[in-house]
Design a protein around this motif. Structure first.
Motif: not given
Length: 393
Positions: A70-75
């Motif tokens: 989510x949110x630009x690649x945050x796991x």
């Protein structure tokens, strides 16, 4: 010389009956589960605790953790806590141990869905993972012929099934028949039709229940007369009226119609098993009952003797005109048969696809492969007509 008994594969079919009903990949059954978003650093600890207090006994194919970005690649990690339990209309009701864990880690829970059954194909697995990650283990069988039969194997199966149908209609009426075969030698080990037990024999059977009424009540409780089957097709439907004497199709009919202790049918599979056991005893007698000289000779070559003597029906196939009932199917589990072939489904009490799927019961310590053999309708029409003529004579 060309074999005139050869049957065209286009006319006949061998259909594998899987361990569970098949579903379209996008229409698989689902169940509600309780999950929560967690911190990645807590994942190992929470999974370990949950495996102790809330193991996924009926959902072992479902993975505990869902990872997405989510949110630009945050796991972001979501953790499956337990099955969702409904209590007083609250679907997210939690067991006390889970509630304590949720409060300790300040988790925010939510309800989601996972697939109820393990995937049996890559297509099913792909659809399952759209809901929640699951594990996929391609089906493996130590049984040749499960994924296809050679021309020679197919002709052998068709031949033994025709032999079974002939046997089922050879007594002047249509009954069930069972033929046990050693596939390695193409040899018939034993064969039998439905039989009738004498009143004296029945008395011995019901004595264990305390009374005949108790015995009959136990049988009635197991009556599956109202169940239907998805395997029943139009060609079989034409012959439903001739199943009145087939023991596996009407396993409790004798009890419901008889006044007092009547004479029940001994099911063909059970009788064939008895004949197979009698054959083994004749060919491989118990060496303890032999003379000292013969016993010494056998014991001196004990390992060779044991390797020759069959263990029950291990490795054998059985052919049945009709799908077996639960009693016969369980007897074949205990006998360690390798494969079961039947021609007609059993809409009343079939244990291998019509009403139950005993071959998919994981708690059993032996599993066999099950196949339905579709033969040309003429085979049945001719034999049924012969049986009617013989019976009327």
């Amino acid at each position: 010389m060309k074999n005139t008994e050869t049957i065209s594969p286009q006319v006949c079919k061998i259909i594998h009956i899987p361990e569970k009903p098949s579903f379209l990949p996008h229409l698989q059954p689902t169940v509600n589960v309780l999950a929560a978003v967690i911190e990645p650093k807590d994942a190992n600890t929470l999974v370990r605790k949950l495996n102790q207090i809330a193991p996924l006994e009926n959902l072992r194919h479902v993975k505990r953790v869902l990872k997405k970005c989510i949110d630009g690649g945050k796991p972001q990690l979501s953790l499956l806590l337990c099955m969702a339990v409904e209590n007083d209309g609250e679907v997210d009701h939690m067991p006390s141990e889970i509630l304590e864990l949720v409060k300790s880690y300040q988790l925010s829970t939510f309800i989601t869905q996972v697939c109820k059954y393990a995937a049996t194909s890559k297509e099913e697995w792909d659809e399952q993972c759209k809901l929640w990650p699951t594990s996929y283990h391609p089906p493996t069988y130590n049984i040749s012929g499960i994924t296809g039969f050679s021309e020679e194997e197919s002709q052998s199966v068709f031949g033994f099934m025709r032999h079974t149908i002939n046997l089922a209609t050879s007594v002047g009426q249509v009954v069930n028949a069972a033929v046990i075969v050693d596939p390695s030698t193409k040899q018939v080990i034993a064969s039998a039709c439905d039989q009738v037990i004498s009143s004296a024999s029945l008395a011995n059977e019901v004595s264990k229940e305390g009374s005949c009424s108790n015995y009959l009540e136990n049988l009635k409780a197991s009556n599956l007369e109202n169940h239907q089957t998805s395997l029943l097709d139009s060609s079989v439907g034409e012959f439903k009226h001739i199943t009145i004497n087939v023991a596996c199709v009407h396993p409790w009919r004798w009890a419901l119609q008889s006044s007092g202790c009547g004479c029940p049918l001994r099911h063909a599979a059970i009788v064939a098993i008895e004949y197979s056991a009698a054959r083994d005893l004749q060919l491989f007698p118990d060496h303890k009952t032999l003379s000292p000289l013969k016993r010494q000779k056998i014991e001196s070559d004990f390992h060779s003797y044991q390797s020759l003597r069959p263990y029950l029906c291990t490795g054998y196939d059985i052919y049945l005109a009709w799908e077996p009932c639960a009693m016969c199917a369980m007897a074949l589990v205990h006998q360690r048969v390798r494969r079961i072939f039947f021609s007609f489904p059993n809409p009343n009490a079939g244990a291998l696809g019509s009403v139950h799927r005993l071959q998919g019961e994981r708690s059993l310590n032996h599993h066999y492969a099950v196949f339905r053999v579709m033969l040309p309708e003429e085979v049945f029409r001719n034999k049924i007509a012969e049986a009617k003529i013989s019976g009327s004579g």
